[in-house]
Enzyme design. Structure first.
Site, PDB file in Angstrom:
ATOM      1  N   GLU A  74      44.737  37.552  33.037  1.00 23.30           N
ATOM      2  CA  GLU A  74      44.471  37.351  34.468  1.00 23.30           C
ATOM      3  C   GLU A  74      45.529  36.459  35.099  1.00 23.30           C
ATOM      4  OE1 GLU A  74      41.933  38.838  36.419  1.00 23.30           O
ATOM      5  OE2 GLU A  74      42.023  40.044  34.596  1.00 23.30           O
ATOM      6  N   TRP A  77      43.232  49.014  54.721  1.00 25.86           N
ATOM      7  CA  TRP A  77      43.144  47.864  53.824  1.00 25.86           C
ATOM      8  C   TRP A  77      43.655  46.585  54.467  1.00 25.86           C
ATOM      9  CZ3 TRP A  77      47.834  45.543  52.617  1.00 25.86           C
ATOM     10  CH2 TRP A  77      48.984  46.313  52.838  1.00 25.86           C
ATOM     11  N   TRP A 130      44.003  43.824  47.330  1.00 24.25           N
ATOM     12  CA  TRP A 130      43.623  44.821  48.332  1.00 24.25           C
ATOM     13  C   TRP A 130      44.396  46.119  48.150  1.00 24.25           C
ATOM     14  CZ3 TRP A 130      39.803  45.641  51.655  1.00 24.25           C
ATOM     15  CH2 TRP A 130      38.904  44.597  51.856  1.00 24.25           C
ATOM     16  N   ASN A 146      35.343  37.862  41.613  1.00 24.57           N
ATOM     17  CA  ASN A 146      36.424  38.847  41.594  1.00 24.57           C
ATOM     18  C   ASN A 146      35.924  40.282  41.463  1.00 24.57           C
ATOM     19  OD1 ASN A 146      39.368  39.383  41.518  1.00 24.57           O
ATOM     20  ND2 ASN A 146      38.883  40.211  39.507  1.00 24.57           N
TER      21      ASN A 146
END
Length: 480
Positions: A291, A376, A399, A358
């Site tokens: 991550e 978006w 996004w 998340n």
């Protein structure tokens, strides 16, 4: 140590340890810390009031930390970044500073600001030097065999791990206390005072108090949370991170976004917990390091492709998607009135706390861009206006991933079903019950998609779209 006065220009790096620019500045001479308060620029960048409030509190803590090092912290107030070069020059001339040190940022506006400041200072004999402290590896140095930036995450992450395995980042200690710059030459206010005077945003006392409890803004608080996560959360991270009703996420993103923690500190802590292994060992540690590398990936992309800072998609062909103009539907999404419980609960979490889990960010983003077929960029801006951890590269990357417009994004035909996502990641409806108390008495089998009778009885709206039909509509729009 010379008698030269040096300036350390703080940005989203509000800490004293593991801070390359501050370390370099204090090696030159007595140091003055500077933070630029620019309300009009913040508004242009959709910086959330909750985030600016977090900065204000973090700057107050930084002020005290720097005082222990004999470093003054002052604020420069300019409305926009176009005014920064002249303001910085005048400040340096006022205090007779010979050097300015800073940590670089990846956005195109930030880089233009820094280049203009560099040129003006250089023309007046003042040295300006930047460092890459916001990433594990310098952007532009992780390249494919063809010498171009990676556009796919997996090989990028592999290349990063190979580099980091042979040269693990060094976490710098806090600089040693040095003689203080003459206080008599300064008559400027602190940055936190300037932020208060700017009155940015519209946070009431109740919201400020809630944020201060949820997100204490200091380096000590950041390191305490990191240590707690490494000790009690890291081992199960891979199993628990997708479940919003349990404390499975690190919740360190606000501290990384404001720079109270450096990515080096986090990555090194995870690697140490995994006995130095980057490819094997504990799954929780490997997943969290991955991550952190996604965060790295988006920063490298931002610098390699300036169009990402200019509201452009990574995949230019997706500009042809016929996004719908549906302001009423967007408003229902923004207020958490879609009639899809998991989405409405997620949006209420965001509005109340400045943060969203998340997994939920992906679900609500895909619902907006696919089921509602709304651009978006509208969702990206809304998130930035409300997130306490609003971080432009990561927010933009997330996004564009959900909208199938970005690098290594979800394929356009992959459309999350929010009901099945809800059932999978909040099976008992605990998260929904917390944020939608009007549905709290429903059994688990019904809470994810209440019946029409249950909705009417509780004043909860009908689902605003047909999920199957709108999924097919989105796929057709991308095919065209």
């Amino acid at each position: 140590m010379s008698d030269n006065i040096s300036v350390c220009w703080f940005r989203t790096d509000l800490r004293v340890a593991d801070h390359a620019a501050l370390t370099a500045s204090m090696s030159v001479g007595p140091t003055v810390g500077v933070y630029v308060v620019s309300p009009s620029q913040w508004a242009k960048h959709d910086d959330a009031p909750v985030k600016v409030d977090f900065w204000r509190r973090a700057l107050k803590a930084l002020h005290a930390d720097l005082a222990d090092l004999n470093v003054l912290l002052v604020g420069l107030c300019v409305q926009e970044w176009a005014d920064v070069p002249q303001a910085m020059l005048e400040f340096c001339q006022k205090i007779q500073a010979s050097h300015v040190f800073c940590n670089r940022e990846s956005g195109v506006n930030e880089r233009q600001r820094d280049r203009a400041t560099y040129r003006l200072l250089q023309a007046h004999g003042i040295v300006m030097e930047g460092f890459d402290d916001a990433t594990l590896l310098k952007p532009g140095t992780v390249l494919t065999g063809a010498g171009v930036p990676y556009r796919v995450f997996t090989p990028f992450a592999k290349a990063c791990r190979e580099r980091l395995r042979t040269a693990m980042p060094v976490v710098l200690p806090a600089p040693r206390r040095q003689p203080m710059a003459p206080a008599s030459i300064l008559s400027l206010e602190t940055p936190e005072t300037l932020i208060d005077r700017a009155g940015y945003g519209d946070l009431n006392t109740q919201m400020r108090d809630r944020l201060a409890t949820l997100w204490p803004a200091s380096v000590d608080a950041a390191h305490e949370r990191l240590a707690q996560f490494i000790e009690s959360g890291l081992s199960a991270y891979h199993d628990q991170r997708d479940y919003p009703a349990i404390e499975g996420a690190s919740k360190l993103s606000p501290y990384l976004a404001a720079g109270l923690l450096s990515p080096r500190t986090c990555f090194v802590a995870a690697a140490r917990a995994n006995q130095g292994e980057l490819d094997s060992g504990a799954r929780g540690a490997l997943t969290w390091m991955n991550e952190l590398l996604w965060r790295e990936f988006y920063r490298h992309l931002m610098q390699a492709y300036p169009q990402l800072s200019m509201c452009k998609p990574m995949r230019p062909e997706t500009e042809k998607v016929a996004w719908r103009q549906a302001p009423d539907e967007f408003e229902r999404w923004a207020q958490g009135r879609t009639g899809v419980p998991v989405i409405d609960a997620a949006m209420r979490q965001l509005l109340a706390t400045g943060w969203m889990h998340n997994r939920l960010r992906m679900i609500v983003a895909m619902f907006l861009t696919k089921n509602l077929l709304i651009d978006w960029r509208q969702g990206e801006a809304f998130f930035m206006r409300h997130l306490i951890d609003g971080d432009f590269p990561s927010n933009n990357g997330g996004w564009q991933w959900s909208a199938s417009t970005g690098a290594d994004a979800a394929p356009y035909f992959r459309v999350f079903n929010p009901l099945s996502q809800s059932e999978k990641f909040d099976p008992d409806g605990r998260f929904i019950r917390h944020w939608l108390p009007e549905l709290a008495d429903l059994p688990a089998r019904e809470i994810h998609d209440p019946s029409p009778v249950a909705r009417r009885a509780r004043g909860y709206p009908d689902m605003m779209v047909d999920l199957k039909a709108t999924r097919l509509r989105a796929i057709d729009a991308f095919k065209v």
